[in-house]
Design a protein around this motif. Structure first.
Motif, PDB file in Angstrom:
ATOM      1  N   ALA A 300       0.838  -1.198   0.000  1.00  0.00           N
ATOM      2  CA  ALA A 300       0.000   0.000   0.000  1.00  0.00           C
ATOM      3  C   ALA A 300       0.870   1.244   0.000  1.00  0.00           C
ATOM      4  CB  ALA A 300      -0.926   0.018   1.216  1.00  0.00           C
ATOM      5  N   SER A 301       0.383   2.293  -0.643  1.00  0.00           N
ATOM      6  CA  SER A 301       1.032   3.599  -0.555  1.00  0.00           C
ATOM      7  C   SER A 301      -0.043   4.675  -0.460  1.00  0.00           C
ATOM      8  CB  SER A 301       1.946   3.860  -1.754  1.00  0.00           C
ATOM      9  OG  SER A 301       1.199   4.070  -2.936  1.00  0.00           O
ATOM     10  N   ARG A 302       0.270   5.717   0.280  1.00  0.00           N
ATOM     11  CA  ARG A 302      -0.602   6.867   0.432  1.00  0.00           C
ATOM     12  C   ARG A 302       0.221   8.116   0.154  1.00  0.00           C
ATOM     13  NH1 ARG A 302      -3.353   3.158   0.165  1.00  0.00           N
ATOM     14  NH2 ARG A 302      -5.031   2.426   1.547  1.00  0.00           N
ATOM     15  N   TYR A 303      -0.278   8.916  -0.771  1.00  0.00           N
ATOM     16  CA  TYR A 303       0.451  10.111  -1.193  1.00  0.00           C
ATOM     17  C   TYR A 303      -0.475  11.303  -1.079  1.00  0.00           C
ATOM     18  CZ  TYR A 303       3.452  13.125  -4.096  1.00  0.00           C
ATOM     19  OH  TYR A 303       4.240  14.141  -4.564  1.00  0.00           O
ATOM     20  N   ASP A 304      -0.054  12.312  -0.329  1.00  0.00           N
ATOM     21  CA  ASP A 304      -0.881  13.493  -0.089  1.00  0.00           C
ATOM     22  C   ASP A 304       0.002  14.726  -0.236  1.00  0.00           C
ATOM     23  OD1 ASP A 304      -2.358  15.630   1.118  1.00  0.00           O
ATOM     24  OD2 ASP A 304      -3.602  14.167   2.156  1.00  0.00           O
ATOM     25  N   GLU A 305      -0.356  15.577  -1.183  1.00  0.00           N
ATOM     26  CA  GLU A 305       0.421  16.795  -1.403  1.00  0.00           C
ATOM     27  C   GLU A 305      -0.514  17.995  -1.464  1.00  0.00           C
ATOM     28  OE1 GLU A 305       4.084  18.524  -4.131  1.00  0.00           O
ATOM     29  OE2 GLU A 305       2.849  16.910  -4.926  1.00  0.00           O
TER      30      GLU A 305
END
Length: 926
Positions: A300-305
């Motif tokens: 899993a990966s979570r990317y928040d920018e």
């Protein structure tokens, strides 16, 4: 004759594990042999492992392996990949993001995770919807190795004519017993103005085996934060024959039509970035009996920018000026206009999840089977929030005159303006009024389900045929896109409560060029505050969304055979394979029908739609055979010659296959731009030929020279044609702004007289669509040398790729339908020292100028070139104890900048400055 070779153990070679047991075996003519097992890690061993993979592979394969448990060579996968011969990268916010291989850009390369095709989603509309993988979303600490297949192989999933890049992560059965690693890092970005000067990154991994090594568990996690600032001078695009211009200076021998290009805007941007990324992986392995191994893994990966950006700009509406010899308007000017003060809030959220199951069964001593199943999903904006919120304020009354200077082909252009007609000037808060708001973005769900059953037969007897691999696979590729785009001019009255402020340029763009010719002040306010005011005033609205879907199902079958024999005493290895693929494509668009255009504002024609969504579905199908033949011959113990042929394919970008017609730009007086997709696009296929010679003259040292040529068919390009677009009743869309009726324009939308009628002029749209247009040849040379200076601890790497072909963009032609993005030369120079507890590596990466895109931000059909770029990176670590080390990393330590232009160097598209980034921390392994 002595034969000295250095090999990874079979298990370590399979997974390129972070810590390996190296087997060094020496054999002589007298038949005696010795075997020594040692544990080795570090830069030298990582490079030796990668060299052995290159030497022992069939076809052309490059590799990177971890230097230790949880220690990949770079903090970003793309930045590690750029060190490989033939691989170059593109950066986003000064961080490696997408890769180009042998001149073929991100869309032409397939990225897999442990051999499985990975989905992709991005909410940013300016990027379009592509298959290209975003490496910035993956932490390097959880990766044990990366393989780059430059030639096609029958047993590898199709999709990359540039390469197939396989990211490998560790498994608990890779290690003996309990192993663990952890690192804590502080990230100091020198560009930060608003945010934390130091942000944290943590990573950990633990793996162990239980029940007499029959069951294993591996758990990995990482969390990374980064705050940064970017500063840029930009234009929104260069419009052909826009406004009026003195064209007497144009060189008609190069530009016979006398086409001229004027900038649409002049922008100065400041953006503050806040990024968070989490990666996690859980792997369970079970071997109930010696012949069966089952693996269940979840990644899993979570990317928040979040990006808060402000912009001061001028729109060159109906500008005039003088051109240079190429046709660039070098001094565009506008009279009786205004300055614009923009605020952007970007919020990008991406969630990636992949669950897979694999069973390996040794049916007999010579026959093995493997079943691999995975279900992987990538979602952008899963909460449905818009990715971009945009607000604009401006000076009232059109009392400002402005002129720009684009005469220089380097550095920064200049802007000057006369605001004397405004009492108090352009930056007086009393001289600022509301203009418009906009919300837009993609909400995407990309799901890939793959099932593959493979078998391997090993010949245990004598004979040239050593191995046969065979298998079948099915890939179900689904992508659903919800596109929203709300746009409206609004009147908010008094803006004093919004707190619009201005700040001095200061040292803005200090590395780009002299900023004395830019705006003296930059706006500072939040787009969210503007939207709150719009909602409070009752002027907020949401445009009718569109829904697009592509369904792509591929059945594949393959067979591959390995041969080993001798010719006149020279060992020869041959791999021959054939892959069959049958693909069915369905593209569906659901949107409300056009009723017409309304004269909404002096700068906007708004499309008006009915309340009945309708679906438009188109289908396509194709079948392809993909053969490969790889041969290598050991001319001496150290010298290997290699020849390969393969046929590979890449599939069309997703946004090129939506059947819907989109009205992209419609402004009174033009331009009128629209686009339409084509689900019937055929894949791009390439016949690839490779010749190389490799000289392995010492442990970890080699020289290689290779030549490659690709014959590519069915390149997909954009065609633009002028045509009429019809409403739901079959009537052409017309322009109600040419002879406006009383009460128009009307931003309330309640005046029916402002709708286009049959008596208004019919609009001729520039409609861009995609098609299979061209065949082309791409060819080049690759050179690499890797040398270890004995036992001194010093080593160096140099590699270079020279690539060319009949795929160049003709900057003087206004009828370009095809050009290959990403084509460029590249080179790397790396020096390192590793002795005792100290490791130091200094790397320089260079990439020549290249065509980034065939469309500018607002202008379809106009190119974007990225200028040549070189960057220095530094990495050093010191082993305090056997298990604990401290490290320091410096990225872009000379603070290089990125500059992009249109057809010519003075057609600035963007000049961007990011600054250097330094990391420092501690790493432990157990």
């Amino acid at each position: 004759m002595n034969n000295k070779r250095f090999h990874l153990s079979a298990l370590s070679a399979a997974v390129v594990a972070a810590s390996v047991n190296l087997q060094a075996q020496e054999t002589s003519n007298y038949g005696d042999a010795t075997l020594e097992e040692i544990t080795v890690t570090g830069i030298r061993q990582s490079l030796t492992n990668a060299m052995d993979i290159k030497r022992d592979s069939s076809g052309v394969v490059e590799a990177i392996s971890a230097e230790d448990i949880g220690k990949f060579p770079d903090t970003n996968l793309a930045e590690s990949l750029q060190r490989i011969t033939g691989v170059s990268i593109d950066r986003s916010n000064n961080e490696g993001n997408k890769v180009t291989v042998r001149g073929f850009g991100p869309n032409f390369n397939l990225v897999t995770l442990n051999g499985r095709q990975m989905p992709n989603s991005s909410a940013l509309q300016s990027e379009g919807i592509t298959r290209s993988f975003r490496f910035a979303e993956i932490s390097a600490e959880s990766v044990s190795g990366v393989e780059v297949y430059k030639t096609g192989k029958a047993d590898v999933y199709s999709g990359g004519i540039g390469s197939t890049i396989n990211i490998k992560t560790a498994r608990p059965f890779d290690y003996d017993g309990l192993v663990a690693s952890a690192s804590v890092k502080g990230v100091m970005d020198t560009s930060v103005e608003n945010g934390d000067s130091v942000t944290p990154e943590i990573a950990s991994m633990v793996s162990s085996k239980f029940f007499d090594d029959k069951f294993g568990v591996l758990l990995a996690f990482s969390h990374a934060e980064r705050d940064s600032r970017s500063e840029a001078v930009k234009t929104q695009g260069w419009v052909p024959n826009y406004g009026t211009a003195d064209t007497s200076a144009i060189d008609r021998t190069k530009n016979p039509e006398g086409t001229y290009w004027a900038p649409w805007t002049f922008d100065v941007d400041v953006a503050d970035h806040q990024r968070e990324r989490q990666n996690g992986q859980l792997v369970l392995q079970f071997a109930p009996i010696d012949s069966v191994t089952a693996t269940l893994d979840y990644t899993a990966s979570r990317y928040d920018e979040e990006i808060s950006m402000n912009r001061t700009s001028v729109w060159f509406d109906s500008s005039d000026g003088v051109t240079d010899a190429n046709g660039t308007v070098i001094n565009p000017s506008v009279q009786n206009d205004e300055l614009n003060f923009w605020a952007w809030d970007y919020h990008f959220v991406t969630e990636n999840d992949s669950i897979g199951f694999n069973v390996e069964w040794e049916a007999t001593d010579s026959l093995r089977f493997a079943l691999d199943v995975h279900d992987s999903t990538s979602q952008s904006q899963p909460n449905g929030e818009p990715a971009e919120t945009i607000a604009n304020t401006k000076n009232p009354g059109k009392l400002v005159d402005a002129v720009a200077d684009f005469s220089s082909g380097s550095g920064l252009p200049g802007i000057s303006f006369d605001d004397s007609a405004l009492d108090g000037g352009a930056y007086d808060p009393d001289n600022i009024v509301s203009d418009l708001f906009q919300e837009r973005g993609y909400q995407i769900e990309n799901n890939i389900q793959q099932v593959q059953l493979t078998g391997t037969w090993d010949n245990l007897d004598d004979g040239a045929l050593r191995t046969i691999k065979f298998g079948i696979a099915n890939t179900d590729y689904q992508i659903d896109v919800y596109e929203s785009q709300s746009f409206a001019f609004v009147d908010l009255g008094d803006l004093s409560e919004m707190g619009i402020d201005f700040e001095s340029l200061g040292d803005f763009g200090s590395e780009i060029g002299n900023n004395s010719g830019l705006f003296p002040l930059l706006a500072d306010y939040e787009a969210s505050d503007f939207i709150d005011a719009v909602k409070a005033s009752g002027q907020y609205y949401e445009a009718t969304p569109t829904f697009d879907k592509v369904s792509e199902e591929t059945f594949a079958a393959f067979v591959s055979m390995d041969f080993e024999t001798e010719f006149n005493g020279y060992p020869i290895r041959v791999n021959a394979g054939l892959r069959f693929e049958d693909t069915e494509v369905t593209g569906t668009s659901i949107q409300n029908g056009f009723l017409g255009l309304s004269y909404w504002h002096s700068e906007e024609l708004r499309e008006v739609t009915d309340d009945t969504p309708s679906a438009d579905t188109l289908e396509g199908e194709y079948t392809r055979f993909l053969p490969n033949l790889d041969a290598s011959i050991e001319l001496t113990d150290e010298l290997v010659a290699r020849a390969s042929y393969s046929r590979t394919l890449s599939r069309a970008d997703i946004s090129a296959m939506f059947p819907s017609t989109s009205l992209n730009v419609s402004r009174p007086g033009g331009p009128f731009n629209a686009s339409q997709g084509n689900p019937g696009l055929l894949p791009i296929t390439s016949d690839n030929f490779d010749l190389s010679v490799e000289y392995y003259y010492d442990e970890g040292s080699y020289v290689s020279l290779g030549y490659f040529k690709k014959y590519v068919e069915n390149f997909i390009g954009s065609t633009t044609e002028e045509r009429v677009i019809y409403d739901v009743n079959g009537n052409p869309l017309t322009d109600p702004s040419v002879n406006p009726r009383s009460g128009c324009p009307d931003s309330s939308g309640t005046n029916p007289a402002c709708m286009g009628t049959a008596d208004d002029p019919v609009i001729t749209w520039n409609v861009t669509t995609s098609d299979n247009l061209e065949d082309a040849e791409v060819y080049g040379w690759e050179f690499a040398v890797q040398h270890m200076f004995g036992d001194s601890g010093f080593g160096t790497i140099f590699n270079a790729t020279l690539v060319d072909g009949d795929v160049d963009y003709d900057v003087y032609s206004t009828e370009n339908v095809f050009a290959l993005t990403g084509l460029s030369d590249s080179a790397n120079l790396i020096g390192f020292y590793e002795q005792g507890p100290l490791q130091v590596r200094l790397a320089y990466n260079w990439r020549d100028d290249f065509l980034l895109d065939t469309r500018q931000s607002q202008i379809g059909g106009e190119p974007v070139f990225t200028e040549a770029y070189g960057q220095w990176d530094l990495n050093a670590s010191y082993d305090v104890t056997e298990n604990v080390s401290v490290f320091f990393e410096g990225l872009n330590i000379t603070e290089e900048t990125i500059r992009r232009h249109g057809r010519f160097a003075n057609q600035l598209v963007s000049a961007e400055q990011y600054g250097a980034r330094y990391n420092f921390g501690v790493r432990a392994k157990f």
